[in-house]
Scaffold this motif. Structure first.
Motif, PDB file in Angstrom:
ATOM      1  N   LEU A 189      -4.191  -5.703  -4.300  1.00 11.83           N
ATOM      2  CA  LEU A 189      -5.007  -5.338  -5.549  1.00 11.83           C
ATOM      3  C   LEU A 189      -6.158  -6.186  -5.509  1.00 11.83           C
ATOM      4  O   LEU A 189      -7.293  -5.427  -5.598  1.00 11.83           O
ATOM      5  N   GLN A 190      -6.241  -7.379  -5.106  1.00  7.32           N
ATOM      6  CA  GLN A 190      -7.091  -8.015  -5.319  1.00  7.32           C
ATOM      7  C   GLN A 190      -8.076  -8.271  -4.051  1.00  7.32           C
ATOM      8  O   GLN A 190      -9.265  -8.486  -4.247  1.00  7.32           O
ATOM      9  N   LEU A 225      -2.398   1.337  -2.279  1.00  5.86           N
ATOM     10  CA  LEU A 225      -2.014   1.970  -3.550  1.00  5.86           C
ATOM     11  C   LEU A 225      -3.111   2.831  -3.940  1.00  5.86           C
ATOM     12  O   LEU A 225      -4.393   2.564  -3.954  1.00  5.86           O
ATOM     13  N   VAL A 226      -2.868   4.219  -4.584  1.00  2.00           N
ATOM     14  CA  VAL A 226      -3.819   4.991  -4.887  1.00  2.00           C
ATOM     15  C   VAL A 226      -3.633   4.887  -6.671  1.00  2.00           C
ATOM     16  O   VAL A 226      -2.724   5.230  -7.072  1.00  2.00           O
ATOM     17  N   TYR A 283       5.302   6.723   3.658  1.00  2.00           N
ATOM     18  CA  TYR A 283       6.212   7.189   2.572  1.00  2.00           C
ATOM     19  C   TYR A 283       5.157   7.331   1.353  1.00  2.00           C
ATOM     20  O   TYR A 283       4.846   6.181   0.857  1.00  2.00           O
ATOM     21  N   VAL A 284       5.061   8.399   0.703  1.00  2.00           N
ATOM     22  CA  VAL A 284       4.146   8.437  -0.498  1.00  2.00           C
ATOM     23  C   VAL A 284       4.985   8.528  -1.989  1.00  2.00           C
ATOM     24  O   VAL A 284       5.892   9.692  -2.116  1.00  2.00           O
ATOM     25  N   THR A 285       5.094   7.630  -2.847  1.00  2.00           N
ATOM     26  CA  THR A 285       5.817   7.608  -3.873  1.00  2.00           C
ATOM     27  C   THR A 285       5.299   8.603  -4.933  1.00  2.00           C
ATOM     28  O   THR A 285       4.216   9.241  -4.422  1.00  2.00           O
ATOM     29  N   ILE A 308      -0.056   5.908 -10.106  1.00  2.06           N
ATOM     30  CA  ILE A 308      -0.208   4.884  -9.061  1.00  2.06           C
ATOM     31  C   ILE A 308       0.612   5.460  -7.955  1.00  2.06           C
ATOM     32  O   ILE A 308       2.146   5.601  -8.135  1.00  2.06           O
ATOM     33  N   TYR A 309       0.078   5.801  -6.795  1.00  2.00           N
ATOM     34  CA  TYR A 309       0.871   6.349  -5.515  1.00  2.00           C
ATOM     35  C   TYR A 309       0.882   5.198  -4.737  1.00  2.00           C
ATOM     36  O   TYR A 309       0.064   4.537  -4.335  1.00  2.00           O
TER      37      TYR A 309
END
Ligand code: DGJ
Length: 762
Positions: A651-652, A681-682, A710-712, A753-754
């Motif tokens: 993320l950073q 992460l989307v 694999y998309v949560t 958040i995906y």
């Protein structure tokens, strides 16, 4: 990467794999600009690009020659008064009252590496090197890297004023970036006065651009605005003494067809935290002149023999891959070659700040109660905000008195720090070192330390006044106080605030002739205090702040690798603020906190999930009284903290893409991808729920087209090429249905958040 000087045509060509920058020595020995853009072949002569031709009614330099008019020549660092009718890059007032100058080429040098600037923040060239391995821990250091950049210095001399100009250009091997700055030197007995000294001037051959700027105000900082270039001046600026919430020291020129992901754009950014001007002037022949530098208003700088003046550094980024492409370059450059020190590449601690939890109303036990609860939820750092010093119980007193308020904290800062450390947390402290209240011990002792004009009203801002940081003794006096506090307790984080604009600027310690230097010297004083504190306490993580994001600029990032993005912590508002900020600044630099609802700025209610999902994309933390939360809310926070710890690096420091703009519709989306393209992460945010809504897909970016992810949320394996070309399906399952109650996926202010994980790479 190379800088080549073609002797015969007297032409400089700076290039790397992606960009070329070309300029030449003109017939009058001044410098003419020929090209900045995508890499082109090198060759001996590009003079045809000058397009010299006679134009009616132009002032020409050489008698008998009607072709050479500075009004029509694209230049490198132009002056006013000798034919060019546009705004100049610099103005030098001479002893006889003249402002005419003629700076002619007198030589140049090409060096490996990139020299530092005197007392000013700037990008640098260096490499991370493994120096040892100790107990299986690798120890790295940063060494200056000569092959990473090359620097050209061009020397120009004005024989009448005796002033020397050094135009400095650096090209990096791995960035499509040119940095520029200018140094003025006075080498003879005559005195001159610099009235304008821009860091960069660039003449572009057409006006087919749209200008992007970041504009706003307190609590709505850095909104993205775009306007088509028109004849005349279009500018953003600050005359507030800080870079400001109103405009950022940045503009970009993009082609009309340029989007987030494709097309040409040139970004201009100034590594400076004070007054600035960033301007695009289009003349009536459709030439666009960009200038960026210190704002000339209230600026003048006398140079006597032996004196010099150095401008801040300006950065020009060229992207052929749209605005996301430009932002990637700024992010990488500012994250790795502007930010410095221990924290530069480190994941940032998850913090809790007590400001919105208590404001000024706290004592040691209240603070410890919050810290204990925070520790249980996995939070790593406690930050004690405003109100711990002097007699400060509201904003009317005590700025300047940097010693602990024993009524609130009977065991001192060090006593509190010890207890927080015992809990297993780090401790951080708020300061506002540039300011003073009249109601303070410091004001009683040093009223003359305040910037104010004799016999004039002294305007206050938030009941406070500005210390004269142009004076070394004032900076040193504040340093001594802060050193005492910081050495007393192991402080690992400092939030350096600054809560007002400057007015009635005048230094009691300076002569009348020097008053035009004060606003710039003030910023140099701020930089000097940062430098001294960093040298003495190299482990402290500094976060800059100015009423939220009023000084979110590249100059600050050199000292403080993160900045409090805005006082507005509402999740919906933050979408715009963080989206706009990301144009230039990396996620690691954006302080982003989850706060209470109803939100303190807007009274808006959003879910804890929405607040977390927005704040994840930044230097994450909390800013609310968590002791008042319900058990189930604490559980959510625990999960958020665990999630952030797991994905913080991505993320950073991952590659960030803006996908859908909050300025254009109901949906905001953005994503981060790791270097290996294995994890992404989307963040998806839908503001208002619509009835019986249409279907929605969002095209992703930066994935590997051949990897299957694999998309949560969707719980589906989908190839990268599908996600990037067809899009991620984000339609609301619930839209159009009748709901009896809010179930976490319906209603306004929704977010998801995906998580994408590569499951196979073919
Ligand atoms: C302004 C800052 O932006 C806030 O976060 C807080 O630190 C206050 N100042 C304290 O006075």
């Amino acid at each position: 990467m190379a800088i080549i000087y073609h002797e015969k045509s007297q032409t400089f060509h700076l290039f790397n794999a992606e960009i070329s920058y070309v300029f030449t020595i003109l017939q009058n020995h001044q410098l003419g600009q020929l090209y900045f853009g995508k890499r082109i072949h090198d060759r001996e002569d590009f003079a045809y690009l000058l397009e010299l031709k006679a134009r009616p009614m132009s002032a020409c330099a050489f008698e008998g020659d009607r072709n050479f008019s500075l009004e029509h020549i694209k230049q490198e660092y132009p002056s006013y008064g000798t034919g060019d009718m546009r705004y100049p890059a610099f103005t030098i007032l001479q002893e006889n009252g003249s402002r005419i100058s003629d700076f002619v080429y007198s030589g140049h040098t090409i060096k490996n590496g990139k020299p530092a600037l005197d007392w000013l923040p700037a990008t640098y060239a260096e490499e991370c090197v493994l120096i040892s391995t100790c107990n299986r821990t690798e120890v790295y250091t940063y060494v200056e890297q000569e092959n990473e950049a090359e620097t050209l210095e061009v020397y120009l001399q004005d024989s009448v004023s005796g002033t020397k100009l050094i135009l400095r250009y650096t090209i990096f091997k791995d960035f499509p970036v040119i940095t520029r700055n200018v140094r003025f030197e006075q080498n003879v007995d005559t005195k001159v006065c610099l009235e304008r000294a821009m860091s960069l001037s660039l003449d572009l051959p057409d006006m087919n651009y749209e200008m992007i700027e970041l504009t706003g105000a307190w609590s709505r900082e850095r909104y993205v605005e775009t306007r088509k270039l028109a004849h005349g001046i279009q500018a953003v600026y600050s005359m507030r003494g800080c870079s400001s919430a109103n405009y950022n020291p940045f503009i970009a020129l993009k082609r009309p067809e340029t989007t987030e992901n494709s097309g040409e754009v040139i970004g201009f950014s100034l590594i400076y935290s004070g007054n600035f001007l960033a301007q695009a002037e289009v003349d009536t022949y459709n030439i666009t002149r960009v200038t960026i530098g210190i704002h000339p208003e209230n600026f003048s700088w006398q140079l006597e023999k032996g004196d010099s003046f150095e401008t801040p550094e300006a950065v020009m980024v060229y992207s052929k891959d749209g605005l996301n492409g430009m932002s990637h370059i700024f992010h990488r450059l500012y994250q790795s070659r502007l930010a410095r020190g221990k924290w530069r590449d480190l994941e940032r601690p998850i913090l809790i700040n007590n400001w919105e939890a208590t404001y000024f109303d706290f004592n040691e036990s209240k603070i410890l109660e919050i810290a204990e609860c925070a520790k249980q939820l996995g939070i790593e750092l406690f930050v004690l905000d405003d109100g711990w010093f002097g007699k400060r119980n509201d904003d009317t007193s005590s700025l300047g008195d940097w010693y602990v308020n024993l009524e609130k904290l009977p065991n001192g800062v060090s006593g509190l720090e010890k207890q927080i450390e015992k809990l297993g947390m780090k401790f951080g402290l708020w300061i506002e070192p540039e300011m003073i209240n009249k109601e303070s011990k410091l004001y009683k002792e040093h009223a003359d330390w305040v910037l104010n004009t004799p016999n004039r009203n002294m305007s206050h801002g938030r009941n406070q006044f500005v210390l004269d940081f142009s004076r070394e003794d004032v900076v040193d006096g504040i340093y001594d106080q802060l050193e005492n506090v910081f050495q007393d307790a192991p402080i690992s984080y400092v939030k350096w605030d600054m809560n007002r604009s400057m007015t009635e600027v005048y230094s009691q310690a300076a002569s009348p002739e020097e008053q035009g230097t004060i606003m710039h010297k003030y910023i140099l004083g701020v930089y000097r205090l940062y430098e001294k504190l960093i040298a003495r306490f190299p482990d402290i993580l500094f976060e800059s702040c100015a009423s939220g994001g009023s000084r979110f600029d590249p100059g600050m990032l050199y000292y403080a690798p993160q900045c409090w993005t805005s006082d507005d912590t509402d999740a919906v508002e933050r979408l715009k603020i963080q989206y706009g900020t990301s144009m230039v600044y990396p996620l690691s630099s954006m302080g982003a906190h989850v706060s209470a609802v109803p939100n303190h700025q807007l009274l808006r209610n959003t879910s804890l999930a929405m607040r977390g999902n927005v704040a994840y994309f930044g230097a994450f933390g909390y800013e609310l009284d968590i002791t008042k939360l319900k058990e189930e809310e604490k559980e959510v926070i625990k999960e958020q903290v665990a999630f952030m710890k797991q994905y913080r690096k991505l993320l950073q420091y991952g590659t960030f893409y803006r996908l859908s703009s909050p300025f254009e519709g109901n949906v905001t989306a953005w994503m981060v991808v790791d270097k290996e393209q294995k994890t992404a992460l989307v963040g998806y945010y839908r503001i208002l729920q619509r009835v019986n809504d249409a279907y929605h897909r969002i095209k992703l970016q930066g994935l590997n087209k051949d990897y299957c992810y694999y998309v949560t949320v969707l719980e589906e394996d989908i190839y990268g090429d599908e996600l990037m070309n067809i899009g991620l399906v984000v339609s609301d399952a619930s839209s159009g249905e009748n709901h009896e109650k809010y179930d976490g996926t319906n209603g306004d202010f929704q977010s998801r958040i995906y998580k994408l994980t590569a499951v196979c790479d073919e």
